[in-house]
Motif scaffolding. Structure first.
Motif, PDB file in Angstrom:
ATOM      1  N   ASN A 291       0.640  -1.217   0.012  1.00 21.37           N
ATOM      2  CA  ASN A 291      -0.170   0.111  -0.059  1.00 21.37           C
ATOM      3  C   ASN A 291       0.827   1.275  -0.043  1.00 21.37           C
ATOM      4  OD1 ASN A 291      -2.470  -1.354   0.301  1.00 21.37           O
ATOM      5  ND2 ASN A 291      -2.024  -2.015   2.344  1.00 21.37           N
ATOM      6  N   GLY A 292       1.902   1.138   0.070  1.00 21.81           N
ATOM      7  CA  GLY A 292       3.008   2.317   0.376  1.00 21.81           C
ATOM      8  C   GLY A 292       3.305   2.751  -0.855  1.00 21.81           C
ATOM      9  N   GLY A 293       3.259   2.553  -2.005  1.00 20.43           N
ATOM     10  CA  GLY A 293       3.653   3.170  -3.274  1.00 20.43           C
ATOM     11  C   GLY A 293       5.038   3.092  -3.632  1.00 20.43           C
ATOM     12  N   GLY A 294       5.938   2.187  -2.928  1.00 26.02           N
ATOM     13  CA  GLY A 294       7.288   2.286  -3.080  1.00 26.02           C
ATOM     14  C   GLY A 294       7.651   1.426  -4.138  1.00 26.02           C
ATOM     15  N   MET A 295       8.979   1.221  -4.573  1.00 35.71           N
ATOM     16  CA  MET A 295       9.385   0.499  -5.520  1.00 35.71           C
ATOM     17  C   MET A 295       9.700  -0.946  -5.198  1.00 35.71           C
ATOM     18  SD  MET A 295       9.740   2.680  -8.045  1.00 35.71           S
ATOM     19  CE  MET A 295      10.762   1.834  -9.399  1.00 35.71           C
ATOM     20  N   ALA A 296       9.424  -1.469  -4.026  1.00 35.46           N
ATOM     21  CA  ALA A 296       9.513  -2.993  -3.687  1.00 35.46           C
ATOM     22  C   ALA A 296       8.455  -3.940  -4.080  1.00 35.46           C
ATOM     23  CB  ALA A 296       9.871  -2.955  -2.316  1.00 35.46           C
ATOM     24  N   PHE A 297       7.428  -3.015  -4.504  1.00 36.26           N
ATOM     25  CA  PHE A 297       6.078  -3.893  -4.684  1.00 36.26           C
ATOM     26  C   PHE A 297       6.130  -4.397  -6.246  1.00 36.26           C
ATOM     27  CE2 PHE A 297       1.551  -4.489  -5.962  1.00 36.26           C
ATOM     28  CZ  PHE A 297       1.301  -5.493  -5.104  1.00 36.26           C
TER      29      PHE A 297
END
Length: 298
Positions: free
Chosen positions: A207-213
């Protein structure tokens, strides 16, 4: 699509792919080294050998485990080359080395047969649902002849270049996917060892919108935390693919230490008895290294 189509290799992927062709009304001639796999297919003609399949069809698909089997099926004594007529188009959906494809293509070309490399993105669920993505290499002007069948078995296809380019793209993709799987396992191990709830970490990444997803995280992490390593693509197959990707990188003199370590880790997974589990079962190697489970015992 009135001409008969051949399909050789009716395993985890090939079986449902052939079934989808038959359900769509394509006249299908099939063969598998395991007679029971061929017998499971309905609405098809079962041939006696790869040569027999090739002699009856205008387009032929194969879905096979490795380089050696691909070479034998195409170029062996009772192989496709022995039975195929000039004008036949063959499409190999297997994940194999570029060298194997070029060898097969050259052997078939001498007999007037055109060979396409059509490896796939997707695993068993996508084979069943007809949502495979085909990566197509070979003679571009033959794409129209095979497109109707690719459209039945898959959701998309993309032409990527001359013979063996499809193999190269597939190996680049799977090599990267293998690295991601090991990296996610190491991250989850660090997560639990440092006292972070892995389910909380999962929610942050999602849900964080970071690059790890990414796709692997989306499709695998919750399964892993539930202890579910039922296979849609086996760890032993990912070990093979990581090895092929590593060979490709070495052949063009690119240092790939991350991929080298990934291949070693998958080797440990297979040696540890997890080869038949899903490729996410490489997580068990990381669990062994830290002496605790990331997911509960099944």
């Amino acid at each position: 699509m009135a001409d008969a189509v051949g399909f050789i290799g009716l395993g985890t992927m090939g079986g449902p792919m052939a079934a989808n062709l038959a359900k769509a009304g394509v006249p299908l001639v099939v063969y598998d080294a395991n007679a029971a796999a061929a017998a499971k297919q309905s609405g098809v003609t079962v041939a006696a050998s790869p040569s027999d399949v090739a002699s009856r069809v205008a387009v032929l698909f194969t879905c096979l485990p490795n380089d050696d089997i691909v070479r034998a099926v195409y170029l062996g004594a009772s192989g496709v080359a022995a039975g195929g007529r000039a004008g036949l188009i063959t499409c190999d959906c297997s994940t194999v080395s570029p060298e194997a494809t070029l060898e097969v293509a050259a052997g078939l070309k001498a007999r007037g047969i055109v060979h396409m490399d059509t490896p796939m993105l997707g695993s068993q669920p996508q084979a069943v649902s007809g949502e495979i993505f085909f990566i197509v290499g070979g003679e571009r002007d033959k794409l129209a002849a095979i497109k109707p069948y690719l459209d039945i078995m898959g959701r998309l296809h993309m032409y990527v270049g001359p013979s063996a380019t499809g193999n190269r793209v597939k190996l680049l993709h799977n090599g990267l996917g293998a690295v991601v799987a090991v990296a996610v396992a190491e991250t989850l191990a660090t997560c639990v060892q440092s006292g972070v709830d892995p389910h909380v970490f999962d929610e942050v990444v999602r849900n964080g919108g970071g690059m790890a997803f990414g796709t692997y995280f989306d499709r695998r992490v919750r399964r892993m935390l539930d202890g579910d390593f039922s296979p849609t693509f086996a760890a032993e197959l990912m070990l093979k693919d990581a090895g092929l990707a590593l060979a490709l990188a070495r052949s063009v003199k690119v240092p790939v230490p991350m991929l080298e370590e990934t291949q070693r880790t998958y080797g440990e997974a297979v040696a540890g008895g997890w080869g038949k589990e899903d490729f996410s079962a490489v997580t068990h190697v990381i669990e062994k290294r830290i002496g605790r489970r990331i997911s509960p015992q099944r």
